[in-house]
Scaffold this motif. Structure first.
Motif, PDB file in Angstrom:
ATOM      1  N   ALA A 209     -29.998  15.636 -17.292  1.00  0.00           N
ATOM      2  CA  ALA A 209     -30.677  14.771 -18.262  1.00  0.00           C
ATOM      3  C   ALA A 209     -31.324  15.600 -19.371  1.00  0.00           C
ATOM      4  CB  ALA A 209     -31.727  13.914 -17.552  1.00  0.00           C
ATOM      5  N   TYR A 210     -31.828  16.768 -19.029  1.00  0.00           N
ATOM      6  CA  TYR A 210     -32.420  17.649 -20.038  1.00  0.00           C
ATOM      7  C   TYR A 210     -31.389  18.053 -21.077  1.00  0.00           C
ATOM      8  CZ  TYR A 210     -33.938  22.100 -22.074  1.00  0.00           C
ATOM      9  OH  TYR A 210     -34.237  23.121 -22.951  1.00  0.00           O
ATOM     10  N   HIS A 211     -30.201  18.402 -20.631  1.00  0.00           N
ATOM     11  CA  HIS A 211     -29.176  18.882 -21.552  1.00  0.00           C
ATOM     12  C   HIS A 211     -28.640  17.765 -22.436  1.00  0.00           C
ATOM     13  CE1 HIS A 211     -29.042  22.979 -20.013  1.00  0.00           C
ATOM     14  NE2 HIS A 211     -29.220  22.456 -18.811  1.00  0.00           N
ATOM     15  N   LEU A 212     -28.545  16.543 -21.900  1.00  0.00           N
ATOM     16  CA  LEU A 212     -28.139  15.416 -22.748  1.00  0.00           C
ATOM     17  C   LEU A 212     -29.216  15.125 -23.785  1.00  0.00           C
ATOM     18  CD1 LEU A 212     -26.265  13.167 -23.562  1.00  0.00           C
ATOM     19  CD2 LEU A 212     -27.198  11.761 -21.700  1.00  0.00           C
ATOM     20  N   ALA A 213     -30.474  15.168 -23.361  1.00  0.00           N
ATOM     21  CA  ALA A 213     -31.569  14.936 -24.308  1.00  0.00           C
ATOM     22  C   ALA A 213     -31.584  15.994 -25.400  1.00  0.00           C
ATOM     23  CB  ALA A 213     -32.900  14.925 -23.562  1.00  0.00           C
ATOM     24  N   GLN A 214     -31.305  17.245 -25.038  1.00  0.00           N
ATOM     25  CA  GLN A 214     -31.291  18.317 -26.033  1.00  0.00           C
ATOM     26  C   GLN A 214     -30.168  18.131 -27.048  1.00  0.00           C
ATOM     27  OE1 GLN A 214     -33.537  20.959 -26.547  1.00  0.00           O
ATOM     28  NE2 GLN A 214     -34.717  19.655 -25.171  1.00  0.00           N
ATOM     29  N   LEU A 215     -29.029  17.614 -26.601  1.00  0.00           N
ATOM     30  CA  LEU A 215     -27.953  17.317 -27.547  1.00  0.00           C
ATOM     31  C   LEU A 215     -28.392  16.244 -28.536  1.00  0.00           C
ATOM     32  CD1 LEU A 215     -24.756  17.305 -25.278  1.00  0.00           C
ATOM     33  CD2 LEU A 215     -25.340  18.969 -27.049  1.00  0.00           C
ATOM     34  N   GLY A 216     -29.086  15.222 -28.026  1.00  0.00           N
ATOM     35  CA  GLY A 216     -29.602  14.181 -28.915  1.00  0.00           C
ATOM     36  C   GLY A 216     -30.650  14.723 -29.860  1.00  0.00           C
ATOM     37  N   LEU A 217     -31.553  15.565 -29.347  1.00  0.00           N
ATOM     38  CA  LEU A 217     -32.605  16.137 -30.184  1.00  0.00           C
ATOM     39  C   LEU A 217     -32.044  17.082 -31.238  1.00  0.00           C
ATOM     40  CD1 LEU A 217     -35.275  16.811 -27.419  1.00  0.00           C
ATOM     41  CD2 LEU A 217     -35.502  15.232 -29.342  1.00  0.00           C
ATOM     42  N   LYS A 218     -30.911  17.707 -30.947  1.00  0.00           N
ATOM     43  CA  LYS A 218     -30.289  18.596 -31.923  1.00  0.00           C
ATOM     44  C   LYS A 218     -29.850  17.819 -33.164  1.00  0.00           C
ATOM     45  CE  LYS A 218     -28.328  22.236 -30.256  1.00  0.00           C
ATOM     46  NZ  LYS A 218     -29.131  23.348 -30.836  1.00  0.00           N
ATOM     47  N   VAL A 219     -29.478  16.560 -32.983  1.00  0.00           N
ATOM     48  CA  VAL A 219     -29.067  15.720 -34.114  1.00  0.00           C
ATOM     49  C   VAL A 219     -30.217  15.539 -35.097  1.00  0.00           C
ATOM     50  CG1 VAL A 219     -28.271  13.411 -34.777  1.00  0.00           C
ATOM     51  CG2 VAL A 219     -27.337  14.510 -32.733  1.00  0.00           C
ATOM     52  N   VAL A 220     -31.446  15.446 -34.555  1.00  0.00           N
ATOM     53  CA  VAL A 220     -32.611  15.242 -35.420  1.00  0.00           C
ATOM     54  C   VAL A 220     -33.375  16.541 -35.643  1.00  0.00           C
ATOM     55  CG1 VAL A 220     -32.840  12.831 -34.779  1.00  0.00           C
ATOM     56  CG2 VAL A 220     -34.034  14.555 -33.426  1.00  0.00           C
ATOM     57  N   SER A 221     -32.754  17.685 -35.299  1.00  0.00           N
ATOM     58  CA  SER A 221     -33.323  19.018 -35.513  1.00  0.00           C
ATOM     59  C   SER A 221     -34.682  19.195 -34.831  1.00  0.00           C
ATOM     60  CB  SER A 221     -33.472  19.286 -37.026  1.00  0.00           C
ATOM     61  OG  SER A 221     -32.227  19.185 -37.674  1.00  0.00           O
ATOM     62  N   MET A 222     -34.783  18.701 -33.596  1.00  0.00           N
ATOM     63  CA  MET A 222     -36.032  18.809 -32.842  1.00  0.00           C
ATOM     64  C   MET A 222     -35.788  19.344 -31.434  1.00  0.00           C
ATOM     65  SD  MET A 222     -37.880  15.268 -34.097  1.00  0.00           S
ATOM     66  CE  MET A 222     -39.515  15.726 -33.572  1.00  0.00           C
ATOM     67  N   ASP A 223     -34.647  20.020 -31.232  1.00  0.00           N
ATOM     68  CA  ASP A 223     -34.307  20.547 -29.912  1.00  0.00           C
ATOM     69  C   ASP A 223     -34.980  21.895 -29.690  1.00  0.00           C
ATOM     70  OD1 ASP A 223     -32.381  21.472 -31.970  1.00  0.00           O
ATOM     71  OD2 ASP A 223     -31.623  22.681 -30.297  1.00  0.00           O
ATOM     72  N   SER A 224     -34.774  22.474 -28.511  1.00  0.00           N
ATOM     73  CA  SER A 224     -35.411  23.744 -28.155  1.00  0.00           C
ATOM     74  C   SER A 224     -34.661  24.952 -28.689  1.00  0.00           C
ATOM     75  CB  SER A 224     -35.532  23.850 -26.626  1.00  0.00           C
ATOM     76  OG  SER A 224     -34.256  23.793 -26.018  1.00  0.00           O
ATOM     77  N   GLY A 225     -33.531  24.749 -29.351  1.00  0.00           N
ATOM     78  CA  GLY A 225     -32.819  25.849 -29.993  1.00  0.00           C
ATOM     79  C   GLY A 225     -31.698  26.457 -29.187  1.00  0.00           C
ATOM     80  N   GLN A 226     -31.391  25.894 -28.026  1.00  0.00           N
ATOM     81  CA  GLN A 226     -30.293  26.431 -27.220  1.00  0.00           C
ATOM     82  C   GLN A 226     -28.950  25.995 -27.799  1.00  0.00           C
ATOM     83  OE1 GLN A 226     -32.100  24.533 -23.786  1.00  0.00           O
ATOM     84  NE2 GLN A 226     -32.111  26.488 -22.692  1.00  0.00           N
ATOM     85  N   SER A 227     -27.893  26.656 -27.340  1.00  0.00           N
ATOM     86  CA  SER A 227     -26.558  26.400 -27.871  1.00  0.00           C
ATOM     87  C   SER A 227     -26.043  25.017 -27.479  1.00  0.00           C
ATOM     88  CB  SER A 227     -25.588  27.466 -27.354  1.00  0.00           C
ATOM     89  OG  SER A 227     -24.253  27.109 -27.627  1.00  0.00           O
ATOM     90  N   VAL A 228     -25.335  24.389 -28.412  1.00  0.00           N
ATOM     91  CA  VAL A 228     -24.679  23.119 -28.115  1.00  0.00           C
ATOM     92  C   VAL A 228     -23.707  23.287 -26.952  1.00  0.00           C
ATOM     93  CG1 VAL A 228     -23.029  21.413 -28.998  1.00  0.00           C
ATOM     94  CG2 VAL A 228     -24.897  22.200 -30.449  1.00  0.00           C
TER      95      VAL A 228
END
Length: 256
Positions: A209-228
């Protein structure tokens, strides 16, 4: 005149569509599944993502991605995990097995249920976010976020299917909830992950669930900075591992 009798080949597309329709209608007629699946993520986002974050301009956008993740993994886990376990307990699963319908139709029918509820949940969350949370995204961002969340539910379908084939009908709802809710919290779906202690943030890296959320957050440029590709790789690993576990459980049951 020679009349040659030929067997008509089954129309697989029609079978898939009919089974998907039947699964969707069955779930819609079950308010115990329908209402919580749609309303819980929406209510949580409205209260904790909009009302209680009025002074934090970025939080409605951040929590839109995380509560969107929360909203799509629930139907996947419960439709497969609880649904299959209950149908096994009732004997309905075995009846489906002996029917001429291909097993893939049954799986795709439940995936269709997951996608339908995911899309409805996403639409409701996006509407609340845009109107009440003043979330402002480009059209491409809205679309990409919706696609990521919807198709990101597939690994959780595999997890749910494995659980549904291993668990008994009376224990499945409790076990799925014990997996779903702590995973959602520890993955930072309710509270931003950077609010957690460092140890808890490390645990989140192992949760799908963390990794799916990070993919979503990457769309809005608010992720933790890890690789897609890290996020996609972890989700793909969960999909493969739990698909194998589900297949193993199914073949073992078939041999008994």
């Amino acid at each position: 005149m020679n009349i040659v009798a030929t067997e008509s080949q089954p129309d697989l597309i029609k079978i898939y569509l009919l089974e998907s329709k039947a699964e969707i209608l069955k779930v819609i007629r079950s308010p115990g599944f329908t209402l919580p699946s749609l309303l819980f993520p929406v209510m949580f986002y409205l209260f904790f993502g909009v009302i209680f974050t009025m002074n934090a301009a970025s939080m409605p956008t951040y929590l839109l991605a995380t509560y969107g993740t929360f909203g799509v993994i629930g139907p996947a886990l419960f439709s497969f995990g609880v649904g299959i376990a209950i149908e096994r307990g009732q004997g309905w699963f075995e009846l489906k097995e002996v029917s001429p319908m291909p097993a893939s139709a049954y799986i795709l029918g439940r995936v269709a249920v997951t996608f339908l509820f995911s899309v409805f949940t996403i639409i409701l969350l996006f509407t609340i976010g845009a109107i009440f949370g003043e979330v402002r995204l480009q059209r491409e961002q809205w679309l990409l976020l919706a696609v990521i969340l919807t198709f990101g539910s597939i690994p959780f379908c595999a997890i749910g299917m494995a659980l549904g084939l291993y668990l008994k009908s009376n224990s499945a709802p409790a076990v799925v909830n014990l997996l779903y809710l702590p995973m959602a919290f520890l993955s930072g779906l309710w509270v931003p992950i950077n609010f957690f202690p460092e140890l808890m943030q490390s645990v989140a890296n192992f949760l799908p669930a963390y990794h799916l959320a990070q993919l979503g957050l990457k769309v809005v440029s608010m992720d933790s900075g890890q690789s897609v590709w890290l996020h996609i790789g972890i989700l793909s690993l969960y999909l493969v591992v739990f698909s194998i576990l589900a297949l193993k459980a199914y073949t073992k049951k078939d041999k008994q």
